[in-house]
Design an enzyme around this catalytic site. Structure first.
Site, mmCIF file in Angstrom:
data_model
loop_
_atom_site.group_PDB
_atom_site.id
_atom_site.type_symbol
_atom_site.label_atom_id
_atom_site.label_comp_id
_atom_site.label_asym_id
_atom_site.label_seq_id
_atom_site.Cartn_x
_atom_site.Cartn_y
_atom_site.Cartn_z
ATOM 1 N N ALA A 62 7.789 -0.939 -11.837
ATOM 2 C CA ALA A 62 7.522 -1.889 -12.822
ATOM 3 C C ALA A 62 6.217 -2.619 -12.648
ATOM 4 C CB ALA A 62 8.937 -2.994 -12.813
ATOM 5 N N GLY A 101 10.745 1.331 -9.689
ATOM 6 C CA GLY A 101 10.610 2.027 -11.038
ATOM 7 C C GLY A 101 10.007 3.246 -11.220
ATOM 8 N N GLU A 104 12.578 5.515 -9.715
ATOM 9 C CA GLU A 104 13.623 5.588 -10.778
ATOM 10 C C GLU A 104 13.341 6.641 -11.985
ATOM 11 O OE1 GLU A 104 13.817 1.214 -10.863
ATOM 12 O OE2 GLU A 104 16.060 1.406 -10.419
ATOM 13 N N GLU A 124 12.193 -2.829 -3.765
ATOM 14 C CA GLU A 124 12.461 -3.916 -4.616
ATOM 15 C C GLU A 124 12.927 -5.007 -3.584
ATOM 16 O OE1 GLU A 124 13.111 -0.850 -5.643
ATOM 17 O OE2 GLU A 124 12.871 -0.628 -7.715
HETATM 18 N N1 3HC Z 1 3.049 -4.150 -10.418
HETATM 19 C C1 3HC Z 1 1.739 -4.784 -10.934
HETATM 20 N N2 3HC Z 1 0.653 -4.431 -9.901
HETATM 21 C C2 3HC Z 1 0.772 -3.710 -9.070
HETATM 22 C C3 3HC Z 1 1.994 -3.271 -8.561
HETATM 23 C C4 3HC Z 1 3.075 -3.439 -9.501
HETATM 24 N N3 3HC Z 1 4.248 -2.604 -9.250
HETATM 25 N N4 3HC Z 1 1.594 -2.524 -7.327
HETATM 26 C C5 3HC Z 1 0.511 -2.669 -7.005
HETATM 27 N N5 3HC Z 1 0.173 -3.578 -7.899
HETATM 28 C C6 3HC Z 1 -1.475 -4.036 -7.890
HETATM 29 C C7 3HC Z 1 -1.849 -5.012 -6.533
HETATM 30 O O1 3HC Z 1 -1.473 -6.178 -6.800
HETATM 31 C C8 3HC Z 1 -3.231 -4.616 -6.401
HETATM 32 O O2 3HC Z 1 -3.993 -5.454 -7.409
HETATM 33 P P1 3HC Z 1 -5.151 -6.040 -7.071
HETATM 34 O O3 3HC Z 1 -6.444 -4.949 -6.871
HETATM 35 O O4 3HC Z 1 -5.490 -6.913 -8.335
HETATM 36 O O5 3HC Z 1 -5.150 -6.984 -5.811
HETATM 37 C C9 3HC Z 1 -3.532 -3.267 -6.974
HETATM 38 O O6 3HC Z 1 -2.397 -2.818 -7.853
HETATM 39 C C10 3HC Z 1 -3.506 -2.163 -5.770
HETATM 40 O O7 3HC Z 1 -2.512 -2.440 -4.893
HETATM 41 P P2 3HC Z 1 -2.640 -2.287 -3.143
HETATM 42 O O8 3HC Z 1 -3.885 -3.101 -2.963
HETATM 43 O O9 3HC Z 1 -1.353 -2.698 -2.665
HETATM 44 O O10 3HC Z 1 -3.140 -1.003 -2.982
HETATM 45 P P3 3HC Z 1 -2.609 0.054 -1.821
HETATM 46 O O11 3HC Z 1 -3.210 1.317 -2.157
HETATM 47 O O12 3HC Z 1 -2.622 -0.594 -0.835
HETATM 48 O O13 3HC Z 1 -0.887 0.230 -2.199
HETATM 49 C C11 3HC Z 1 1.201 0.829 -3.227
HETATM 50 C C12 3HC Z 1 -0.404 0.829 -3.205
HETATM 51 C C13 3HC Z 1 1.765 1.239 -2.218
HETATM 52 C C14 3HC Z 1 1.669 1.254 -4.469
HETATM 53 C C15 3HC Z 1 1.376 -1.007 -3.104
HETATM 54 O O14 3HC Z 1 0.620 -1.558 -3.982
HETATM 55 C C16 3HC Z 1 2.801 -1.367 -3.282
HETATM 56 O O15 3HC Z 1 3.578 -1.280 -2.520
HETATM 57 N N6 3HC Z 1 3.346 -1.725 -4.665
HETATM 58 C C17 3HC Z 1 4.291 -2.334 -4.971
HETATM 59 C C18 3HC Z 1 5.365 -1.310 -4.936
HETATM 60 C C19 3HC Z 1 7.016 -2.096 -5.569
HETATM 61 O O16 3HC Z 1 7.159 -2.917 -4.972
HETATM 62 N N7 3HC Z 1 7.291 -1.499 -6.392
HETATM 63 C C20 3HC Z 1 8.662 -1.975 -7.096
HETATM 64 C C21 3HC Z 1 8.370 -3.042 -7.974
HETATM 65 S S1 3HC Z 1 9.715 -3.561 -8.764
HETATM 66 C C22 3HC Z 1 10.324 -2.352 -9.895
HETATM 67 O O17 3HC Z 1 9.928 -1.551 -9.996
HETATM 68 C C23 3HC Z 1 11.490 -2.937 -10.460
HETATM 69 C C24 3HC Z 1 12.452 -1.644 -11.008
HETATM 70 O O18 3HC Z 1 13.380 -1.327 -10.209
HETATM 71 C C25 3HC Z 1 13.065 -2.095 -12.349
#
Ligand code: 3HC
Length: 680
Positions: A62, A101, A104, A124
């Site tokens: 998400a 997500g 998912e 998450e």
């Molecule tokens: N939403 C919005 N922005 C996101 C994002 C997300 N899910 N994931 C990463 N970004 C953004 C980061 O903030 C960063 O932005 P910036 O350049 O402005 O600082 C950019 O994307 C690049 O991210 P990273 O610097 O972390 O890049 P990496 O290549 O080092 O890592 C990644 C990539 C492994 C995908 C890492 O970004 C990550 O772990 N992201 C979060 C994953 C996560 O927690 N997902 C769950 C989200 S909640 C969800 O999905 C709820 C659902 O169940 C309903």
């Protein structure tokens, strides 16, 4: 900007998601994907569809930036339902990482093909959430409860090989993911995970709850995940999805998730520094020199060895250097014993270690870090020597925790190449790296340090020079209040328990006993009179004088029998005597006062650090305190927590403490006062 593209290859539809940087499931993406799916369902010429993503990441889940805003249709659950209902075989072709997500979404597809280097996970919990798009209901149906419990509560991703073993993916692609997914789609059927039964029992959930109780102490999300997983067994799928959604929505608006999301963005923001960008040159670091083979030097060396760099470790004698080599080997051996690395990885790392006793052996190093005795004159001497032998362009760093790095740089002829790289003990484990820039450190050197941190998997934060930099300067204030509280009538146990209950990994006195009380006593002995509160650390000094230096001597703030700690009655006597000598009156202390004295001292110092531009932002300070000292992530770091308390409340309490205890330390930072007024 279009983010979803459909292409038809023979009779298979290929849906490509291209929403840089990480293909997060934004509203635009959800709408376009929903439209694409509808079009494909209605097209009788298409027999199956493959979803693939552009870039390095399949989909990071998400869009976290949308949380807290009103949901826009189609929501993620709407989209997942539409995918579940899709009438033709739907195949996820997973490259890079499919997280949250994103995973998912893949679970709503009927089959999954994974690239050999791909990973899937539900992280998450790290954001204070549970999967909210069916993950807690579909994953246990697909891989069984035991594995789902592990994946969802740990948040750790798994690789393609493991995913195949667990039945998450049916095929691992070694060559061309899209071609393999298309050929898989040709013979695929419609198989919905929702129709499967969960293999598991309620008892398993209860046992797992006991297992994670310690590591998840204070967090809400892992326990909410357990409830949702229980629901996957006890409720029909549709009701389970509703249950999961309700829990997810509760968590999204909780202070915990807000704090954890704050830290997610804060960690990334800390790497962005004005004046440094992609065009800033970065120096190559292949060979690292480390001076000092104590616990710190060895830990520092391990970081570089494990990242594939060559390390020359310098000590003063053959015996000392051999002992350092032995220490490093022992640490690696324990990593092998715990199954964290293989024998082969250990050997590769150790082969890159060169033990030396002569400074000339550092002349080829691209980076030299000194970790010698914490004494400015000793360090200056080391810097003079390094200035003579280091090659041109080499970066010279100190691991000092407190000392003035400008003074060290001033004894060299290459001030722009000097900086602080402050690791935290144990240096091969603790995630934070304070990069300390002097008045003269060049942007090129700072940019190289940030890249280096990434290569050795540390979380970097930039700090200016001041006594203790960001982390230890703040921690000293917390230590001061803890020490004063003992004199004023609180017990060691009371202070430690209060801070443990607040969410810190351990109390201040347990930490001091572990680290050795003598270290701080020695460091303070070199400070000018009046620069710290002698009363606050008087018990520490007395204990060290008696040889009671903490765990290593069997006595400190606690008494030790093995690892078990007990009340030390000696402290009560010393505290009473010291309080009498200093004219401090003693009384019973409340938990509220103990907590506020310690935490508000941290917050006030944080604002002073910000005011003096030692830290670039409040969120940098939060990253430092959360990653160096384990400030509870669900409280987001001291500066975020101050906002949660209300800045006006913080200022009012500090002023009350000033009336009660004097304003030597309890003077609110002017920036804090200004921000509190603005927030009103
Ligand atoms: N939403 C919005 N922005 C996101 C994002 C997300 N899910 N994931 C990463 N970004 C953004 C980061 O903030 C960063 O932005 P910036 O350049 O402005 O600082 C950019 O994307 C690049 O991210 P990273 O610097 O972390 O890049 P990496 O290549 O080092 O890592 C990644 C990539 C492994 C995908 C890492 O970004 C990550 O772990 N992201 C979060 C994953 C996560 O927690 N997902 C769950 C989200 S909640 C969800 O999905 C709820 C659902 O169940 C309903």
């Amino acid at each position: 900007m279009t983010v979803v593209f459909t292409d038809i290859k023979n009779d298979i539809a290929v849906i490509t998601i291209d929403n840089p940087p990480v293909n997060a499931l934004s509203h635009a993406l959800r709408s376009e994907l929903s439209n694409a799916l509808e079009g494909i369902n209605n097209n009788t010429k298409i027999i199956a569809a493959v979803i693939i993503c552009a870039g390095r990441t399949f989909c990071a889940g998400a869009d976290i930036k949308e949380f807290g805003k009103p949901p826009l249709s189609p929501t993620l659950p709407d989209l997942m339902e539409q995918m579940d209902e899709f009438e033709k075989p739907l195949i996820a072709a997973i490259n890079g990482t499919a997280l949250g997500g994103g995973f998912e979404l893949a679970l709503c597809c009927h089959h999954r093909v994974m690239d050999v280097n791909a990973k899937v996970g539900l992280p998450e919990v790290n954001l204070g959430l549970i999967p909210g798009a069916g993950g807690t209901q579909r994953l246990p149906r697909l891989i069984g409860l035991a594995h789902a419990l592990q994946m969802i509560t740990s948040g750790k991703p798994i690789n393609a090989e493991k995913a195949k073993k667990l039945g998450i993916s049916e095929k691992v692609s070694e060559h061309n993911l899209l071609e393999d997914a298309i050929s898989f789609a040709k013979g695929a059927d419609v198989r919905r995970i929702r129709d499967l039964k969960v293999d598991g029992s309620t008892e398993e959930v209860e046992n797992f709850q006991n297992k994670i109780a310690r590591r998840s102490r204070g967090f809400l999300a892992p326990f909410a995940a357990l409830d949702a997983l229980k629901a996957s067994m006890e409720l029909p799928f549709e009701e389970g999805i509703v249950f999961e959604r309700e829990k997810f929505m509760e968590l999204v608006s909780s202070s915990h998730s807000k704090a954890q999301r704050h830290l997610f963005f804060a960690e990334r923001a800390a790497t962005k520094v004005d004046g440094i960008d992609k065009t800033t040159p970065i120096r190559k670091i292949n060979h690292v020199g480390v001076i000092g083979g104590g616990i710190m030097g060895c830990g520092i060396a391990i970081n570089f060895l494990s990242a594939g760099m060559a390390v020359s470790l310098l000590e003063i004698s053959n015996e000392a250097v051999a002992a350092a080599g032995e220490k490093i080997r022992n640490i690696y051996q324990s990593m092998v014993n715990k199954g964290r690395i293989s024998e082969e990885q250990m050997q590769t790392a150790i082969n890159q270690l060169n033990l030396i006793t002569d400074y000339d052996g550092l002349s080829n190093s691209d980076l030299i870090i000194e970790a010698v005795f914490e004494d400015l004159n000793v360090k200056k001497e080391v810097f003079r020597k390094l200035d003579n032998i280091a090659k041109e362009g080499a970066i010279i760093a100190t691991n000092t925790s407190f000392l003035d790095i400008n003074e060290m740089a001033n004894v060299t002829t290459r001030k722009s190449d000097i900086l602080g790289l402050h690791f935290f003990s144990p240096a091969h484990i603790m995630p934070l790296l304070e990069i300390v820039k002097t008045d003269d450190t060049s942007n090129e050197v700072i940019a190289t340090a940030f890249q280096l941190a990434k290569n050795i998997r540390k979380t970097p934060v930039l700090s200016g020079v001041c006594y203790g930099f960001i982390a230890n300067r703040m921690s000293s204030c917390y230590g001061r209040e803890a020490g004063l509280l003992l004199l004023e009538g609180a017990t060691v146990e009371q202070v430690d328990q209060t801070m443990f209950d607040f969410g810190m990994p351990m109390g201040m006195f347990t930490m001091l006993d572990m680290a050795g009380i003598d270290i701080g006593v020695m460091a303070r002995a070199k400070l000018p009179n009046g620069s710290y509160d002698e009363r606050a650390f008087s018990i520490h000094a007395e204990l060290v004088e008696k040889g009671h230096k903490g765990q290593k001597t069997g006595a400190g703030f606690y008494l030790y029998e093995g690892k078990e700690k007990k009340h030390n009655p000696e402290i009560d006597k010393i505290a009473e005597k010291m309080a009498h000598d200093f004219g401090i009156s003693r009384c019973r202390k409340t938990t509220k006062e103990i907590e506020e004295r310690c935490i508000l001292a941290l917050i006030n110092e944080g604002y002073k650090i910000l005011e003096e531009e030692i830290a670039l932002s409040a969120s940098d300070i939060d990253v430092v305190y959360a990653f160096a000292f384990g400030f509870p992530r669900y409280k987001g770091g001291p500066m975020h927590y101050a906002e949660h308390l209300g800045l006006k409340y913080v200022v009012d309490r500090i002023n009350e403490f000033a009336v009660q205890y004097g304003d030597r330390w309890w003077k609110p930072s002017s920036l804090l006062v200004k921000r509190a007024k603005e927030s009103e």
